[in-house]
Design a protein around this motif. Structure first.
Motif, PDB file in Angstrom:
ATOM      1  N   ASP A  12      -4.939   2.368   2.509  1.00 34.15           N
ATOM      2  CA  ASP A  12      -5.652   1.964   1.296  1.00 34.15           C
ATOM      3  C   ASP A  12      -4.933   0.786   0.660  1.00 34.15           C
ATOM      4  O   ASP A  12      -3.806   0.906   0.200  1.00 34.15           O
ATOM      5  CB  ASP A  12      -5.715   3.140   0.312  1.00 34.15           C
ATOM      6  CG  ASP A  12      -6.588   2.862  -0.869  1.00 34.15           C
ATOM      7  OD1 ASP A  12      -7.368   1.884  -0.833  1.00 34.15           O
ATOM      8  OD2 ASP A  12      -6.513   3.624  -1.853  1.00 34.15           O
ATOM      9  N   LYS A  13      -5.575  -0.350   0.676  1.00 34.78           N
ATOM     10  CA  LYS A  13      -4.964  -1.567   0.131  1.00 34.78           C
ATOM     11  C   LYS A  13      -5.357  -1.703  -1.306  1.00 34.78           C
ATOM     12  O   LYS A  13      -5.007  -2.405  -2.089  1.00 34.78           O
ATOM     13  CB  LYS A  13      -5.391  -2.768   0.951  1.00 34.78           C
ATOM     14  CG  LYS A  13      -4.886  -2.626   2.367  1.00 34.78           C
ATOM     15  CD  LYS A  13      -5.340  -3.776   3.236  1.00 34.78           C
ATOM     16  CE  LYS A  13      -4.723  -3.773   4.530  1.00 34.78           C
ATOM     17  NZ  LYS A  13      -4.784  -3.354   5.648  1.00 34.78           N
TER      18      LYS A  13
ATOM     19  N   ALA B 194      -1.024   4.487   0.035  1.00 33.16           N
ATOM     20  CA  ALA B 194      -1.963   5.577   0.300  1.00 33.16           C
ATOM     21  C   ALA B 194      -2.711   5.315   1.604  1.00 33.16           C
ATOM     22  O   ALA B 194      -2.846   4.178   2.035  1.00 33.16           O
ATOM     23  CB  ALA B 194      -2.959   5.711  -0.852  1.00 33.16           C
ATOM     24  N   VAL B 195      -3.186   6.397   2.186  1.00 29.99           N
ATOM     25  CA  VAL B 195      -3.994   6.309   3.390  1.00 29.99           C
ATOM     26  C   VAL B 195      -5.259   7.144   3.172  1.00 29.99           C
ATOM     27  O   VAL B 195      -5.196   8.233   2.619  1.00 29.99           O
ATOM     28  CB  VAL B 195      -3.202   6.768   4.645  1.00 29.99           C
ATOM     29  CG1 VAL B 195      -2.792   8.215   4.564  1.00 29.99           C
ATOM     30  CG2 VAL B 195      -3.971   6.506   5.921  1.00 29.99           C
ATOM     31  N   LYS B 196      -6.402   6.577   3.535  1.00 35.22           N
ATOM     32  CA  LYS B 196      -7.683   7.281   3.439  1.00 35.22           C
ATOM     33  C   LYS B 196      -7.986   7.881   4.799  1.00 35.22           C
ATOM     34  O   LYS B 196      -7.901   7.184   5.812  1.00 35.22           O
ATOM     35  CB  LYS B 196      -8.809   6.328   3.042  1.00 35.22           C
ATOM     36  CG  LYS B 196      -8.682   5.774   1.662  1.00 35.22           C
ATOM     37  CD  LYS B 196      -9.826   4.803   1.381  1.00 35.22           C
ATOM     38  CE  LYS B 196      -9.721   4.219   0.000  1.00 35.22           C
ATOM     39  NZ  LYS B 196     -10.812   3.267  -0.263  1.00 35.22           N
TER      40      LYS B 196
ATOM     41  N   PRO C  19     -13.687   6.441   6.103  1.00 36.25           N
ATOM     42  CA  PRO C  19     -13.536   5.333   5.155  1.00 36.25           C
ATOM     43  C   PRO C  19     -14.670   4.333   5.272  1.00 36.25           C
ATOM     44  O   PRO C  19     -15.203   4.104   6.361  1.00 36.25           O
ATOM     45  CB  PRO C  19     -12.206   4.687   5.564  1.00 36.25           C
ATOM     46  CG  PRO C  19     -11.482   5.723   6.341  1.00 36.25           C
ATOM     47  CD  PRO C  19     -12.545   6.554   7.008  1.00 36.25           C
TER      48      PRO C  19
ATOM     49  N   TRP D 222      -9.049   6.792   9.922  1.00 36.96           N
ATOM     50  CA  TRP D 222      -8.211   6.584   8.744  1.00 36.96           C
ATOM     51  C   TRP D 222      -8.035   5.083   8.527  1.00 36.96           C
ATOM     52  O   TRP D 222      -8.275   4.277   9.417  1.00 36.96           O
ATOM     53  CB  TRP D 222      -6.845   7.257   8.906  1.00 36.96           C
ATOM     54  CG  TRP D 222      -6.082   6.728  10.088  1.00 36.96           C
ATOM     55  CD1 TRP D 222      -6.143   7.192  11.361  1.00 36.96           C
ATOM     56  CD2 TRP D 222      -5.213   5.601  10.117  1.00 36.96           C
ATOM     57  NE1 TRP D 222      -5.354   6.438  12.190  1.00 36.96           N
ATOM     58  CE2 TRP D 222      -4.758   5.457  11.439  1.00 36.96           C
ATOM     59  CE3 TRP D 222      -4.759   4.712   9.156  1.00 36.96           C
ATOM     60  CZ2 TRP D 222      -3.875   4.444  11.807  1.00 36.96           C
ATOM     61  CZ3 TRP D 222      -3.876   3.709   9.544  1.00 36.96           C
ATOM     62  CH2 TRP D 222      -3.449   3.595  10.861  1.00 36.96           C
ATOM     63  N   GLU D 223      -7.584   4.740   7.322  1.00 35.32           N
ATOM     64  CA  GLU D 223      -7.188   3.353   7.043  1.00 35.32           C
ATOM     65  C   GLU D 223      -6.197   3.360   5.894  1.00 35.32           C
ATOM     66  O   GLU D 223      -6.266   4.209   4.996  1.00 35.32           O
ATOM     67  CB  GLU D 223      -8.383   2.455   6.716  1.00 35.32           C
ATOM     68  CG  GLU D 223      -8.990   2.645   5.375  1.00 35.32           C
ATOM     69  CD  GLU D 223     -10.107   1.646   5.081  1.00 35.32           C
ATOM     70  OE1 GLU D 223     -10.609   1.686   3.950  1.00 35.32           O
ATOM     71  OE2 GLU D 223     -10.487   0.837   5.950  1.00 35.32           O
TER      72      GLU D 223
ATOM     73  N   PRO E 216       0.816  -1.221   0.000  1.00 33.65           N
ATOM     74  CA  PRO E 216       0.000   0.000   0.000  1.00 33.65           C
ATOM     75  C   PRO E 216       0.845   1.265   0.000  1.00 33.65           C
ATOM     76  O   PRO E 216       1.903   1.322   0.623  1.00 33.65           O
ATOM     77  CB  PRO E 216      -0.808  -0.114   1.296  1.00 33.65           C
ATOM     78  CG  PRO E 216      -0.771  -1.561   1.650  1.00 33.65           C
ATOM     79  CD  PRO E 216       0.536  -2.073   1.141  1.00 33.65           C
TER      80      PRO E 216
END
Length: 153
Positions: free
Chosen positions: A152-153, A32-34, A38, A149-150, A30
């Motif tokens: 982004d996979k 990126a982070v959302k 989310p 946040w999470e 990954p």
């Protein structure tokens, strides 16, 4: 979606092939982070309230784009954090994915700060009477507490 771009310059001596292999390993996974709400991380009713408040409605809720404002106001810090992540990956081969949680926590905190900042325009007198407060975007505090946040996979 807000996209922030940054540039990294490589200045390195030594075995370039080994160094590039280390970087290649660090950029796998990954990237990126959302941040915000989310999918699956917040209740649907909280997400709906966030959307109504961010974009406004035809039924009298004015637009208070708190997520966009938070990202714009903190864009320099976000870019600096992205540069630091990229530099760390280039210098040490540290995986980008392992560095994203810190960025996610930072971004979520900035959105929460913006929600608490009494984002204009002010509430209507009828809203103030109903809520018992003139604070915009905060009624019970549930939306602010739901910002997360999470990766982004």
């Amino acid at each position: 979606m807000v996209t922030i771009r940054t540039k990294v310059t490589l200045r390195r001596r030594g075995n370039l092939a080994n160094h590039l292999a280390k970087i290649e390993k660090g950029v796998q996974g990954p990237k990126a982070v959302k941040v915000g709400f989310p999918k699956g991380k917040a209740d649907a009713d909280v997400v709906s309230v966030a959307i109504w408040n961010h974009f406004g409605t035809s039924r009298g809720i004015p637009s208070r784009p708190f997520i966009t404002i938070a990202m714009f106001k903190n864009r320099r810090e976000i870019r600096a954090a992205l540069r630091k992540i990229a530099k760390n990956t280039v210098d040490t081969g540290a995986p980008i994915a392992a560095q994203l949680p810190k960025l996610g926590t930072f971004g979520a905190g900035k959105i929460q700060d913006q929600i608490a900042a009494n984002t204009p325009p002010p509430n209507a007198p009828s809203t103030i009477r109903q809520k018992g407060s003139s604070r915009t975007l905060i009624d019970t505090g549930r939306m602010r507490q739901s910002v997360t946040w999470e990766v982004d996979k």
